[in-house]
Design a protein around this motif. Structure first.
Motif, PDB file in Angstrom:
ATOM      1  N   PRO A 285     -38.567   5.621 -10.521  1.00 18.53           N
ATOM      2  CA  PRO A 285     -40.016   5.581 -10.262  1.00 18.53           C
ATOM      3  C   PRO A 285     -40.712   4.540 -11.120  1.00 18.53           C
ATOM      4  CG  PRO A 285     -39.244   7.842 -10.570  1.00 18.53           C
ATOM      5  CD  PRO A 285     -38.123   6.942 -11.006  1.00 18.53           C
ATOM      6  N   ASN A 286     -41.791   4.002 -10.590  1.00 15.93           N
ATOM      7  CA  ASN A 286     -42.628   3.088 -11.356  1.00 15.93           C
ATOM      8  C   ASN A 286     -43.866   3.855 -11.822  1.00 15.93           C
ATOM      9  OD1 ASN A 286     -44.125   1.065 -12.475  1.00 15.93           O
ATOM     10  ND2 ASN A 286     -44.484  -0.047 -10.580  1.00 15.93           N
TER      11      ASN A 286
ATOM     12  N   ALA B 192     -52.561  -4.767  -8.212  1.00 21.25           N
ATOM     13  CA  ALA B 192     -51.368  -5.315  -7.547  1.00 21.25           C
ATOM     14  C   ALA B 192     -50.597  -4.270  -6.764  1.00 21.25           C
ATOM     15  CB  ALA B 192     -50.451  -5.956  -8.592  1.00 21.25           C
ATOM     16  N   PHE B 193     -50.717  -2.981  -7.124  1.00 19.46           N
ATOM     17  CA  PHE B 193     -49.895  -1.936  -6.547  1.00 19.46           C
ATOM     18  C   PHE B 193     -50.678  -1.107  -5.532  1.00 19.46           C
ATOM     19  CE2 PHE B 193     -48.362  -2.784 -10.835  1.00 19.46           C
ATOM     20  CZ  PHE B 193     -47.010  -3.003 -10.626  1.00 19.46           C
ATOM     21  N   SER B 194     -49.941  -0.536  -4.615  1.00 18.07           N
ATOM     22  CA  SER B 194     -50.473   0.477  -3.705  1.00 18.07           C
ATOM     23  C   SER B 194     -49.620   1.729  -3.871  1.00 18.07           C
ATOM     24  CB  SER B 194     -50.438  -0.004  -2.255  1.00 18.07           C
ATOM     25  OG  SER B 194     -51.238  -1.152  -2.073  1.00 18.07           O
ATOM     26  N   MET B 195     -50.041   2.807  -3.267  1.00 19.40           N
ATOM     27  CA  MET B 195     -49.290   4.056  -3.374  1.00 19.40           C
ATOM     28  C   MET B 195     -49.302   4.796  -2.044  1.00 19.40           C
ATOM     29  SD  MET B 195     -49.586   7.096  -6.201  1.00 19.40           S
ATOM     30  CE  MET B 195     -48.771   6.062  -7.428  1.00 19.40           C
ATOM     31  N   PHE B 196     -48.140   5.294  -1.657  1.00 20.15           N
ATOM     32  CA  PHE B 196     -47.991   6.151  -0.490  1.00 20.15           C
ATOM     33  C   PHE B 196     -47.684   7.563  -0.965  1.00 20.15           C
ATOM     34  CE2 PHE B 196     -46.837   1.956   1.179  1.00 20.15           C
ATOM     35  CZ  PHE B 196     -47.666   1.894   2.285  1.00 20.15           C
ATOM     36  N   VAL B 197     -48.396   8.537  -0.441  1.00 18.92           N
ATOM     37  CA  VAL B 197     -48.206   9.934  -0.827  1.00 18.92           C
ATOM     38  C   VAL B 197     -47.969  10.752   0.426  1.00 18.92           C
ATOM     39  CG1 VAL B 197     -49.242  11.931  -1.969  1.00 18.92           C
ATOM     40  CG2 VAL B 197     -49.715   9.632  -2.822  1.00 18.92           C
ATOM     41  N   TYR B 198     -46.935  11.586   0.407  1.00 22.18           N
ATOM     42  CA  TYR B 198     -46.606  12.390   1.582  1.00 22.18           C
ATOM     43  C   TYR B 198     -45.937  13.677   1.128  1.00 22.18           C
ATOM     44  CZ  TYR B 198     -42.252   9.845   0.704  1.00 22.18           C
ATOM     45  OH  TYR B 198     -41.154   9.272   0.097  1.00 22.18           O
ATOM     46  N   LYS B 199     -46.047  14.708   1.946  1.00 22.26           N
ATOM     47  CA  LYS B 199     -45.457  15.998   1.602  1.00 22.26           C
ATOM     48  C   LYS B 199     -43.939  15.912   1.582  1.00 22.26           C
ATOM     49  CE  LYS B 199     -48.990  19.381   2.841  1.00 22.26           C
ATOM     50  NZ  LYS B 199     -49.276  20.618   3.608  1.00 22.26           N
ATOM     51  N   GLN B 200     -43.359  16.671   0.679  1.00 22.21           N
ATOM     52  CA  GLN B 200     -41.908  16.616   0.536  1.00 22.21           C
ATOM     53  C   GLN B 200     -41.188  17.193   1.745  1.00 22.21           C
ATOM     54  OE1 GLN B 200     -40.439  18.119  -3.204  1.00 22.21           O
ATOM     55  NE2 GLN B 200     -41.971  17.021  -4.414  1.00 22.21           N
TER      56      GLN B 200
ATOM     57  N   TYR C  11     -45.466  17.126  -3.268  1.00 24.80           N
ATOM     58  CA  TYR C  11     -45.614  15.798  -2.679  1.00 24.80           C
ATOM     59  C   TYR C  11     -44.658  14.805  -3.322  1.00 24.80           C
ATOM     60  CZ  TYR C  11     -50.062  17.382  -0.644  1.00 24.80           C
ATOM     61  OH  TYR C  11     -51.020  18.059   0.060  1.00 24.80           O
ATOM     62  N   TYR C  12     -44.399  13.714  -2.571  1.00 20.01           N
ATOM     63  CA  TYR C  12     -43.779  12.518  -3.130  1.00 20.01           C
ATOM     64  C   TYR C  12     -44.851  11.443  -3.229  1.00 20.01           C
ATOM     65  CZ  TYR C  12     -39.049  14.343  -2.352  1.00 20.01           C
ATOM     66  OH  TYR C  12     -37.900  15.094  -2.385  1.00 20.01           O
ATOM     67  N   ALA C  13     -44.832  10.673  -4.314  1.00 23.14           N
ATOM     68  CA  ALA C  13     -45.745   9.549  -4.494  1.00 23.14           C
ATOM     69  C   ALA C  13     -44.908   8.299  -4.758  1.00 23.14           C
ATOM     70  CB  ALA C  13     -46.708   9.804  -5.650  1.00 23.14           C
ATOM     71  N   THR C  14     -44.990   7.335  -3.845  1.00 23.24           N
ATOM     72  CA  THR C  14     -44.185   6.130  -3.933  1.00 23.24           C
ATOM     73  C   THR C  14     -45.062   4.936  -4.268  1.00 23.24           C
ATOM     74  OG1 THR C  14     -42.617   6.981  -2.298  1.00 23.24           O
ATOM     75  CG2 THR C  14     -42.603   4.614  -2.692  1.00 23.24           C
ATOM     76  N   THR C  15     -44.780   4.280  -5.378  1.00 21.82           N
ATOM     77  CA  THR C  15     -45.477   3.063  -5.763  1.00 21.82           C
ATOM     78  C   THR C  15     -44.859   1.878  -5.036  1.00 21.82           C
ATOM     79  OG1 THR C  15     -45.882   3.994  -7.952  1.00 21.82           O
ATOM     80  CG2 THR C  15     -46.213   1.628  -7.708  1.00 21.82           C
ATOM     81  N   VAL C  16     -45.704   0.997  -4.488  1.00 19.08           N
ATOM     82  CA  VAL C  16     -45.221  -0.164  -3.736  1.00 19.08           C
ATOM     83  C   VAL C  16     -46.082  -1.376  -4.075  1.00 19.08           C
ATOM     84  CG1 VAL C  16     -44.465   1.315  -1.823  1.00 19.08           C
ATOM     85  CG2 VAL C  16     -46.714   0.207  -1.714  1.00 19.08           C
ATOM     86  N   ILE C  17     -45.560  -2.544  -3.717  1.00 18.40           N
ATOM     87  CA  ILE C  17     -46.346  -3.778  -3.706  1.00 18.40           C
ATOM     88  C   ILE C  17     -46.327  -4.297  -2.283  1.00 18.40           C
ATOM     89  CG2 ILE C  17     -46.512  -6.166  -4.499  1.00 18.40           C
ATOM     90  CD1 ILE C  17     -45.350  -5.345  -7.134  1.00 18.40           C
TER      91      ILE C  17
ATOM     92  N   ASN D  15     -38.578   4.151  -6.337  1.00 23.33           N
ATOM     93  CA  ASN D  15     -38.195   5.529  -6.056  1.00 23.33           C
ATOM     94  C   ASN D  15     -39.401   6.450  -6.272  1.00 23.33           C
ATOM     95  OD1 ASN D  15     -35.989   7.229  -5.286  1.00 23.33           O
ATOM     96  ND2 ASN D  15     -35.993   8.076  -7.344  1.00 23.33           N
ATOM     97  N   PRO D  16     -39.598   7.443  -5.406  1.00 26.11           N
ATOM     98  CA  PRO D  16     -40.827   8.243  -5.501  1.00 26.11           C
ATOM     99  C   PRO D  16     -40.843   9.194  -6.692  1.00 26.11           C
ATOM    100  CG  PRO D  16     -39.416   9.092  -3.761  1.00 26.11           C
ATOM    101  CD  PRO D  16     -38.793   7.808  -4.231  1.00 26.11           C
ATOM    102  N   LEU D  17     -42.050   9.420  -7.196  1.00 22.73           N
ATOM    103  CA  LEU D  17     -42.314  10.524  -8.115  1.00 22.73           C
ATOM    104  C   LEU D  17     -42.503  11.784  -7.282  1.00 22.73           C
ATOM    105  CD1 LEU D  17     -45.053   8.680 -10.153  1.00 22.73           C
ATOM    106  CD2 LEU D  17     -42.946   9.507 -11.170  1.00 22.73           C
TER     107      LEU D  17
END
Length: 616
Positions: free
Chosen positions: A246-247, A286-294, A348-354, A374-376
């Protein structure tokens, strides 16, 4: 007659002689031996004995000669593979994703031709202000070769036929060959099998000529539909990237929102800041984040692919929406995300992206396909009387859930400001006392050679913000390190609250003790009225740091073991865990941690040992 016949014969031969004169130069060129230009053979990528003719007659045969390499020009065909690749093999260009929708059980074949390998790089574009910490450097190619970066991202996968179907579709099979005799690589000895995990696979390889790629879509009778993917090859760097850790960190949550940070983007701080530091802090996030239920089946199996996340993730936080740069932990820049519209007691999962390379995206750009970490994973609180407070003016290091009351619609939007103003008002008396200490004096006259008045001020401010803004946890959380508060008050739904025998800290006589029956800060019970909740106690180190940093004249002291310390502070051993067993403002995982522990009425009546005692 003979003269006439001779004359006629001469007249017949004249056209033939003229034609011979015109054709002779062309015939000499066409019939010259192939080895005449052998000295130039070392400039050819592939051996080709027609090269001399092509050098001589490019305009007649409509061929392109470029430094010894040539390619046929036929309308409707890819010039790069005519005469080199087998039928059914599609050529890729540099940093240009090959996009394909493929049925289950089918295979696509691709090639990255030699001309593209030794061709022109994609033009550079601005990206991040500086490379991220921990990113590896580019590999070194073998002599006479170049590094080719290949990435595959699954954008869409088949869906389960049954609503009760568990699991995910199988991953792509992805093979790479550098042999012209294996132009349609599959599971064979002379092909490299590239693992695909979560919809992502990548490979960097040192090569000198054509590269061939096979992508096989597995067949599963439990799933219906097709796959869609992007395959990209680049001589500049990976078009799409994925990192298997994870980032960042999950900081805290309430019932509907969560707070998360990225890792620090540079090791620079305010004390050694350069233009790089300023660019990170002042530029667009610079970063975005995607959050979705596990338990969301749509994304499982393709969660490591940027194009899949972009298509399926139902919650996205990006740009200026719920995000900003922060220095809250250690003075190093991080990006902060405040995720809203979540459900209580949900995982939830939280994925950091660029997105792309942060300034440009899509085909033609290096790193244009995005980066995924990798998601938190985190779970929101179930009770509704804790709320996140952060970005405060005075207590700048506070960022966690504090006791709240959502039924008070007037108070809720101003909760953070109310806590912050209260702490600032209590700081006034301390600042007046510290002003009486000779801080700006000679070294021999200072109260300490190791600490200054600035150290004392910082330590006191940290302690003050922590005890005046308690870190709140669900009352239903039975972790042994939590301290029940306001146990004799009503829950927000009107029912009576009390510590039950199931609670690890249950003791019948605790109901009469102040630290059980009320909050540490009287303002919480009178103005906010959250009802029963539990608190993560502040770490002991916060109290010890205050005593070490301030002049003895202020008479600060910490309670002793068995005489108030256990009810006031938590064990610092677990300060770097999540959830932390105690709350510290310098915690690396507990977010902007907070101290918990003393009774507030006794704290500010006078300076001295009473300042850090606990109400019993």
């Amino acid at each position: 007659m003979r003269r006439l016949g001779y004359a006629c014969t001469k007249l017949r031969l004249l056209p033939l002689l003229c034609a011979s004169c015109l054709l002779t130069p062309i015939l000499l060129v066409l019939l010259r031996p192939h080895h005449v230009c052998a000295a130039n053979g070392d400039t050819l990528t592939h051996e080709d004995h027609n090269y001399p003719r092509l050098q001589t007659l490019p305009e007649l045969l409509e061929l392109e000669v470029d430094g010894g390499n040539y390619e046929s020009e036929f309308v409707g065909a890819d010039r790069s593979i005519i005469g080199r690749a087998e039928d059914g093999v599609t050529a890729l260009a540099n940093n240009a994703p090959g996009i394909s929708t493929i049925k289950q059980g089918s295979t696509d074949f691709w090639t990255f031709p030699s001309k593209a390998l030794w061709g022109v790089s994609s033009p550079p574009v601005p990206g991040l202000p500086s490379p991220l910490q921990g990113q590896s450097s580019s590999p070194t190619p073998a002599a006479g070769e170049k590094i080719l970066y290949i990435s595959l991202t699954t954008c869409i996968q088949p869906s389960p036929k049954s609503a009760n179907q568990n699991g995910t579709p199988d991953q792509f099979k992805f093979y790479v060959s550098t042999s012209s005799s294996n132009q349609k690589p599959n599971n064979s000895d002379n092909a490299i099998a590239v693992p695909v995990d979560g919809g992502f696979g990548w490979l960097n390889i040192s090569v000198k000529s054509d590269v061939f790629i096979g992508v096989f879509a597995p067949y599963n009778t439990d799933f219906s539909g097709t796959y869609n993917y992007q395959l990209t090859a680049s001589i500049d760097g990976f078009y799409a990237s994925y990192y298997n850790e994870p980032n960042g960190d999950f900081i805290d949550s309430d019932s509907n929102t969560a707070l998360l940070y990225t890792k620090s983007v540079t090791s620079e701080t305010t004390s050694n800041a350069t233009s790089v530091f300023q660019k990170w802090m002042s530029g667009p996030p610079a970063f975005s984040m995607f959050v979705y239920k596990q338990d969301d089946p749509r994304i499982l199996g393709i969660q490591n692919s940027y194009c899949a996340l972009e298509s399926w993730a139902p919650v996205q936080v990006s740009g200026a929406i719920g995000t900003s740069m922060t220095l809250i932990r250690d003075g190093q820049p991080r990006q902060q995300f405040h995720v809203t519209n979540l459900n209580g007691s949900s995982s939830y999962y939280a994925t950091t992206v660029i997105h792309g390379n942060s300034t440009a995206s899509g085909g033609g750009y290096v790193n244009g396909g995005g980066t995924v970490w990798n998601p938190l994973n985190f779970t929101t609180k179930s009770d509704n009387n804790c709320a996140l407070v952060f970005n405060l003016t005075f207590c700048t290091s506070v960022a966690y859930a504090a006791p709240s009351n959502p039924t008070n619609k007037t108070l809720s939007p101003m909760l953070g400001a109310k806590y912050d103003d209260y702490a600032a008002s209590l700081y006034t008396n301390f600042s007046r006392s510290l002003a009486q200490i000779p801080c700006n004096t000679t070294a021999s006259a200072q109260y300490s050679l190791a600490r200054t008045c600035t150290d004392c001020d910082n330590a006191y401010r940290d302690w003050l913000c922590a005890v005046s803004i308690p870190r709140c946890e669900d009352f239903s959380n039975n972790a042994s390190y939590l301290q029940p508060r306001a146990v004799n008050q009503l829950f927000l739904n009107g029912t009576n609250g009390s510590v039950t025998s199931n609670d690890p800290v249950f003791k019948p006589d605790n109901f009469s003790r102040v630290y059980y029956s009320s909050s540490r800060n009287p303002m919480i019970d009178t103005d906010i009225q959250p009802g029963p909740y539990k608190e993560i106690l502040p770490c002991k180190d916060l109290c010890y740091e205050l005593v070490r940093s301030c002049p003895a004249a202020l008479q600060f002291g910490c309670p002793l073991e068995g005489h108030g310390l256990n009810w006031s502070y938590g064990d610092s051993i677990g300060m770097h865990l999540y959830p932390p067993t105690c709350n510290s403002l310098s915690s690396s995982k507990g977010g902007a941690a907070v101290l918990r522990g003393m009774g507030f009425s006794a704290v500010f009546m006078a300076f001295g040992t009473a300042l850090i005692t606990v109400m019993i």
